[in-house]
Design a protein around this motif. Structure first.
Motif, mmCIF file in Angstrom:
data_model
loop_
_atom_site.group_PDB
_atom_site.id
_atom_site.type_symbol
_atom_site.label_atom_id
_atom_site.label_comp_id
_atom_site.label_asym_id
_atom_site.label_seq_id
_atom_site.Cartn_x
_atom_site.Cartn_y
_atom_site.Cartn_z
ATOM 1 N N GLU A 26 108.587 83.228 123.751
ATOM 2 C CA GLU A 26 107.904 83.814 124.908
ATOM 3 C C GLU A 26 107.456 82.775 125.931
ATOM 4 O OE1 GLU A 26 107.907 87.032 125.215
ATOM 5 O OE2 GLU A 26 108.810 87.260 123.236
ATOM 6 N N SER A 64 106.859 80.793 129.211
ATOM 7 C CA SER A 64 107.003 81.184 130.610
ATOM 8 C C SER A 64 107.899 80.218 131.364
ATOM 9 C CB SER A 64 105.633 81.258 131.280
ATOM 10 O OG SER A 64 104.954 80.012 131.196
ATOM 11 N N LYS A 65 107.904 78.934 130.952
ATOM 12 C CA LYS A 65 108.740 77.921 131.575
ATOM 13 C C LYS A 65 109.456 77.122 130.486
ATOM 14 C CE LYS A 65 105.735 77.233 135.615
ATOM 15 N NZ LYS A 65 104.905 76.234 136.347
#
Length: 390
Positions: free
Chosen positions: A309, A311-312
């Motif tokens: 999961e 984000s980056k």
């Protein structure tokens, strides 16, 4: 993520050990003052293992570690094409370029251009490289290195940049290239050990108690596309790694330029005892390049299963560090900082070499050797200060 007392203690031991070793290897015999050969070319005394380790340490920095892990997370092992291409390039440089450089006994690449063309070309390239190193390379390594440390420790970015600048000067300013090259051995050992530990622990977590082979088997079976070395045209990442063009396209020009004519890279080979020692050092660096995908890219691929999961993608390496046990986290953090410091020290030493030998000495040719060494030290400090404020 934060480091606890044990992790910080391990990092502190690394820093103190680095400075102590740098001063130990840089000491001079009683009655002997450092001259330009001592300071800029390590007295032409570097053995092959120091040259090879120093080449890798100068090349690898925080942005490359974190960026390649992030690319491993998104693209997979195909990103390692650049590392394996560098290994081939190093052999070409050692075989065909290095004999010419060593025969001419040069200090800098602009000096080589002077012998090949004239002093105007030398001066132009010296000014160009100084501008690139100070306003592009040093600023980029300081900023991206500070970002990496900020992500891991939460320290203010400005504090991180100042800390990196001070630490790089603390161990490299007095001894010059000799201090940089010999301490790079520690940096590379830390880099490899930290990276291997991270890969080992990541595969162990994926293996769920069944061992690293079980973890690797699960990784390859659940994410087979991450182990494609040549991307097909229908791959969403083809635009970044277009098939075989990485190996047969124009990137060879860039690679040969970087490994063969980049002052802060090639300078440690110019400091070898002789040509044979320099070539063995380049061969050693080429071998170490083959290990980089295991050390840097594999953890990024493992993060797809461990940290799906994110984000980056560039968060993969720092977040994996957070999963590591106490003590090991401090070791890996020290390895990350080691990569940054080595690149900074190599660049500042090369800036000092080019300015002193290519621009200052031709104008002030009547000065003493100790004076030129002092000029080099001052230039190193000024270059980092400029980079900090740029």
């Amino acid at each position: 993520m934060s480091l606890n007392t044990i992790d910080l203690a391990i990092f502190a031991i690394y820093v103190l050990g680095l400075i102590a070793i740098a001063y130990y290897v840089s000491r001079e015999k009683v009655g002997h003052d450092k001259n330009t050969d001592d300071y800029f070319l390590a007295s032409n005394s570097l053995p092959w293992w120091a040259i090879g380790a120093s080449l890798i340490a100068a090349n690898i920095s925080a942005e490359q570690i974190i960026g390649m892990s992030g690319s491993g997370y998104v693209i997979g092992l195909a990103i390692a094409s650049y590392e394996w291409m560098s290994a081939i390039t190093l052999i070409i440089v050692g075989k065909y370029f290095l004999p010419i450089f060593m025969k001419r006994k040069i200090y800098t690449m602009p000096q080589f251009l002077q012998e090949r063309f004239d002093s105007r070309v030398k001066t132009t390239m010296a000014i160009f490289w100084l501008a690139v190193y100070v306003f592009v390379n040093l600023t980029a390594v300081l900023w991206l290195g500070a970002l990496a440390i900020n992500t891991i420790t939460g320290l203010d970015l400005t504090t991180c940049m100042i800390l990196l600048a001070v630490l790089s000067l603390a161990y490299s300013l007095y001894g010059g290239l000799k201090a940089v090259a010999f301490t790079d051995i520690i940096q590379v050992v830390l880099l490899i050990a930290g990276g291997l530990f991270l890969s080992y622990m990541s595969l162990s977590l994926i293996g769920e108690g069944q061992g690293i082979l079980a973890g690797f088997d699960r990784l390859t079976s659940e994410l087979p596309e991450k182990f494609d070395m040549i991307l097909s045209a229908d791959s969403p990442h083809y635009v970044n790694l277009p098939g075989l063009s990485v190996l047969i396209g124009g990137l060879w020009v860039m690679n040969l330029s970087y490994w063969g004519f980049n002052q802060y890279i090639i300078q440690r080979t110019l400091a070898a005892k002789d040509l044979a020692e320099a070539q063995k050092g380049i061969a050693f660096a080429s071998f170490l390049k083959l290990l980089m995908p295991v050390i840097v890219v594999l953890p990024g691929i493992a993060a797809v299963l461990l940290l799906p999961e994110l984000s980056k993608p560039d968060q993969a390496y720092p977040e994996l560090m957070n999963l590591m046990p106490t003590g090991l986290k401090g070791l890996i953090f020290a390895a990350l900082v080691a990569a940054i410091l080595s690149s900074l020290a190599s660049m500042t030493n090369s800036v000092a070499t080019i300015f002193t030998m290519d621009l200052y000495k031709p104008i002030k040719s009547d000065k003493s050797q100790s004076h030129y060494v002092l000029v080099g030290r001052v230039v190193s400090v000024v270059a980092l200060i400029i980079a900090l404020f740029t």
